[in-house]
Scaffold this motif. Sequence first.
Motif, PDB file in Angstrom:
ATOM      1  N   ALA A   1      28.606  38.140  43.287  1.00  9.86           N
ATOM      2  CA  ALA A   1      29.074  38.257  41.906  1.00  9.86           C
ATOM      3  C   ALA A   1      27.874  38.291  40.970  1.00  9.86           C
ATOM      4  O   ALA A   1      26.791  37.842  41.322  1.00  9.86           O
ATOM      5  CB  ALA A   1      29.976  37.065  41.559  1.00  9.86           C
ATOM      6  N   PRO A   2      28.041  38.855  39.776  1.00  9.17           N
ATOM      7  CA  PRO A   2      26.946  38.839  38.809  1.00  9.17           C
ATOM      8  C   PRO A   2      26.449  37.410  38.607  1.00  9.17           C
ATOM      9  O   PRO A   2      27.234  36.497  38.379  1.00  9.17           O
ATOM     10  CB  PRO A   2      27.585  39.393  37.536  1.00  9.17           C
ATOM     11  CG  PRO A   2      28.742  40.209  38.019  1.00  9.17           C
ATOM     12  CD  PRO A   2      29.241  39.516  39.251  1.00  9.17           C
TER      13      PRO A   2
ATOM     14  N   VAL B   1      32.256  35.008  35.344  1.00  8.21           N
ATOM     15  CA  VAL B   1      32.713  34.650  36.694  1.00  8.21           C
ATOM     16  C   VAL B   1      31.512  34.354  37.595  1.00  8.21           C
ATOM     17  O   VAL B   1      31.536  33.425  38.409  1.00  8.21           O
ATOM     18  CB  VAL B   1      33.592  35.770  37.302  1.00  8.21           C
ATOM     19  CG1 VAL B   1      33.821  35.547  38.794  1.00  8.21           C
ATOM     20  CG2 VAL B   1      34.934  35.809  36.592  1.00  8.21           C
ATOM     21  N   GLY B   2      30.429  35.141  37.440  1.00  7.36           N
ATOM     22  CA  GLY B   2      29.205  34.834  38.178  1.00  7.36           C
ATOM     23  C   GLY B   2      28.698  33.439  37.848  1.00  7.36           C
ATOM     24  O   GLY B   2      28.284  32.679  38.731  1.00  7.36           O
TER      25      GLY B   2
ATOM     26  N   THR C   1      41.969  42.884  34.334  1.00  4.24           N
ATOM     27  CA  THR C   1      40.683  43.187  34.959  1.00  4.24           C
ATOM     28  C   THR C   1      39.584  42.570  34.115  1.00  4.24           C
ATOM     29  O   THR C   1      39.745  42.373  32.898  1.00  4.24           O
ATOM     30  CB  THR C   1      40.447  44.709  35.073  1.00  4.24           C
ATOM     31  OG1 THR C   1      40.555  45.297  33.769  1.00  4.24           O
ATOM     32  CG2 THR C   1      41.462  45.347  36.011  1.00  4.24           C
ATOM     33  N   LEU C   2      38.462  42.263  34.739  1.00  2.29           N
ATOM     34  CA  LEU C   2      37.352  41.653  34.030  1.00  2.29           C
ATOM     35  C   LEU C   2      36.602  42.687  33.202  1.00  2.29           C
ATOM     36  O   LEU C   2      36.380  43.814  33.650  1.00  2.29           O
ATOM     37  CB  LEU C   2      36.372  41.013  35.019  1.00  2.29           C
ATOM     38  CG  LEU C   2      36.869  39.827  35.833  1.00  2.29           C
ATOM     39  CD1 LEU C   2      35.782  39.388  36.801  1.00  2.29           C
ATOM     40  CD2 LEU C   2      37.268  38.667  34.931  1.00  2.29           C
ATOM     41  N   THR C   3      36.214  42.290  32.020  1.00  6.21           N
ATOM     42  CA  THR C   3      35.259  43.080  31.245  1.00  6.21           C
ATOM     43  C   THR C   3      33.862  42.758  31.772  1.00  6.21           C
ATOM     44  O   THR C   3      33.688  41.903  32.650  1.00  6.21           O
ATOM     45  CB  THR C   3      35.336  42.715  29.755  1.00  6.21           C
ATOM     46  OG1 THR C   3      34.940  41.342  29.611  1.00  6.21           O
ATOM     47  CG2 THR C   3      36.747  42.908  29.222  1.00  6.21           C
ATOM     48  N   ARG C   4      32.855  43.435  31.238  1.00  7.93           N
ATOM     49  CA  ARG C   4      31.483  43.122  31.654  1.00  7.93           C
ATOM     50  C   ARG C   4      31.143  41.672  31.316  1.00  7.93           C
ATOM     51  O   ARG C   4      30.521  40.965  32.120  1.00  7.93           O
ATOM     52  CB  ARG C   4      30.508  44.081  30.963  1.00  7.93           C
ATOM     53  CG  ARG C   4      29.035  43.803  31.260  1.00  7.93           C
ATOM     54  CD  ARG C   4      28.747  43.819  32.736  1.00  7.93           C
ATOM     55  NE  ARG C   4      27.349  43.467  33.000  1.00  7.93           N
ATOM     56  CZ  ARG C   4      26.905  42.989  34.141  1.00  7.93           C
ATOM     57  NH1 ARG C   4      27.744  42.767  35.134  1.00  7.93           N
ATOM     58  NH2 ARG C   4      25.633  42.722  34.308  1.00  7.93           N
TER      59      ARG C   4
ATOM     60  N   ARG D   1      37.903  32.217  36.860  1.00 11.83           N
ATOM     61  CA  ARG D   1      37.613  32.597  38.242  1.00 11.83           C
ATOM     62  C   ARG D   1      38.901  32.836  39.019  1.00 11.83           C
ATOM     63  O   ARG D   1      38.996  33.777  39.817  1.00 11.83           O
ATOM     64  CB  ARG D   1      36.782  31.499  38.925  1.00 11.83           C
ATOM     65  CG  ARG D   1      36.138  31.938  40.223  1.00 11.83           C
ATOM     66  CD  ARG D   1      35.273  30.840  40.779  1.00 11.83           C
ATOM     67  NE  ARG D   1      36.082  29.766  41.351  1.00 11.83           N
ATOM     68  CZ  ARG D   1      35.606  28.598  41.768  1.00 11.83           C
ATOM     69  NH1 ARG D   1      34.333  28.327  41.636  1.00 11.83           N
ATOM     70  NH2 ARG D   1      36.403  27.696  42.286  1.00 11.83           N
TER      71      ARG D   1
ATOM     72  N   ALA E   1      40.320  36.166  37.969  1.00 11.45           N
ATOM     73  CA  ALA E   1      39.576  37.254  38.601  1.00 11.45           C
ATOM     74  C   ALA E   1      39.968  37.414  40.062  1.00 11.45           C
ATOM     75  O   ALA E   1      40.111  38.532  40.565  1.00 11.45           O
ATOM     76  CB  ALA E   1      38.079  36.992  38.480  1.00 11.45           C
ATOM     77  N   GLU E   2      40.153  36.301  40.747  1.00 10.95           N
ATOM     78  CA  GLU E   2      40.502  36.346  42.179  1.00 10.95           C
ATOM     79  C   GLU E   2      41.893  36.923  42.403  1.00 10.95           C
ATOM     80  O   GLU E   2      42.107  37.712  43.324  1.00 10.95           O
ATOM     81  CB  GLU E   2      40.416  34.942  42.768  1.00 10.95           C
ATOM     82  CG  GLU E   2      40.786  34.870  44.250  1.00 10.95           C
ATOM     83  CD  GLU E   2      40.742  33.450  44.795  1.00 10.95           C
ATOM     84  OE1 GLU E   2      41.163  33.257  45.951  1.00 10.95           O
ATOM     85  OE2 GLU E   2      40.303  32.533  44.063  1.00 10.95           O
TER      86      GLU E   2
ATOM     87  N   GLN F   1      32.769  39.511  33.923  1.00  7.02           N
ATOM     88  CA  GLN F   1      32.033  39.517  35.182  1.00  7.02           C
ATOM     89  C   GLN F   1      30.846  38.551  35.132  1.00  7.02           C
ATOM     90  O   GLN F   1      30.578  37.827  36.100  1.00  7.02           O
ATOM     91  CB  GLN F   1      31.546  40.938  35.495  1.00  7.02           C
ATOM     92  CG  GLN F   1      32.656  41.913  35.819  1.00  7.02           C
ATOM     93  CD  GLN F   1      32.138  43.340  35.944  1.00  7.02           C
ATOM     94  OE1 GLN F   1      30.972  43.630  35.668  1.00  7.02           O
ATOM     95  NE2 GLN F   1      33.010  44.246  36.357  1.00  7.02           N
TER      96      GLN F   1
END
Length: 318
Positions: free
Chosen positions: A158-159, A66-67, A57-60, A11, A14-15, A63
Amino acid sequence: MIDVQRLRVLRAVAEHGSFNRAAASLRLTPSAVSQQVAALERGLGAQVVARSTRGVTLTRAGQIMVGAAESVAAELAHAQQQVSALSTGRTQLTIATFTSGGRLLLPAALTRLTAAHPRTALHVREGEPEDTLPLVRQGAVDLALAYHFDGPLPVGPAPGGRLTWTPLLEDPLHIVLPQGHRLAHHDALDLADLAAEPWVLGCLKTEAFLRRFAERAGFSPDIRGTTTDYFFARSLVAAGMGVSLIPSIALTPGIPGLSTVPITSPGPVRHIGVATLGGRDRPHVTTLLHSLREEAKRHDGHRPDTSPPDAGSGAPLD
């Protein structure tokens, strides 16, 4: 089983958009952050970040995780609040707000809340939506009074997140001019009428918004000053430095020597609302949300009183 600490590290990555900045925020070494992310990827059997010379960067898959990390953080914060309430008999409630909205709507709403739930320990944090909405998702605050212009919220869910947006009121922006200005007595103005005017802005976000609307009107604004304080911006207008674009709820208290003119429809509008986490029964949050709705009904559609304050009265910051 997924390690919660590894989710926390992801997280932060990502931030901040890089291992180095994430490491600094977590007080770890970049190597430790990289190892935690790599261990998470091995456990998942999937890549969660894409690495490049420009950062990560986040991949799918990233993401999604992170959600999940946001949801876990929120649940842990909620559990901590519940345990604290068991031991103290008091429910902790943290509210985030932007300044002008909080000044208008929060005081009366908080009074109603404490009348209904007298053993509530209230905490208020000031901040802009891009800073406070992530705090709602993380469970660090229970509710955020926020706004956005045209377009989506500044920080979408977020997802896997459950961020809920409850609209409260529309906050149209007005033109503020010196009282003796040639356009000061018009019933309404188009932004094109102000193409030759210098501008002073009371919010850093307003500049991009003004430029977008000005482009539609066929001119590029001459911006002479930017502040983070609408009252200060209006003071500069009163001093003759330029004209300004001010939200309706930030037009009080009045300042001598100024005129306020609406913008011809369709003009720019701030959309004010409340962000909460859904899927949970929280009576205190429900009571406060209802109280904020009642306050918004009282103010929605009413032009604020922009008459000057009495001599000697203090003018709150915006």
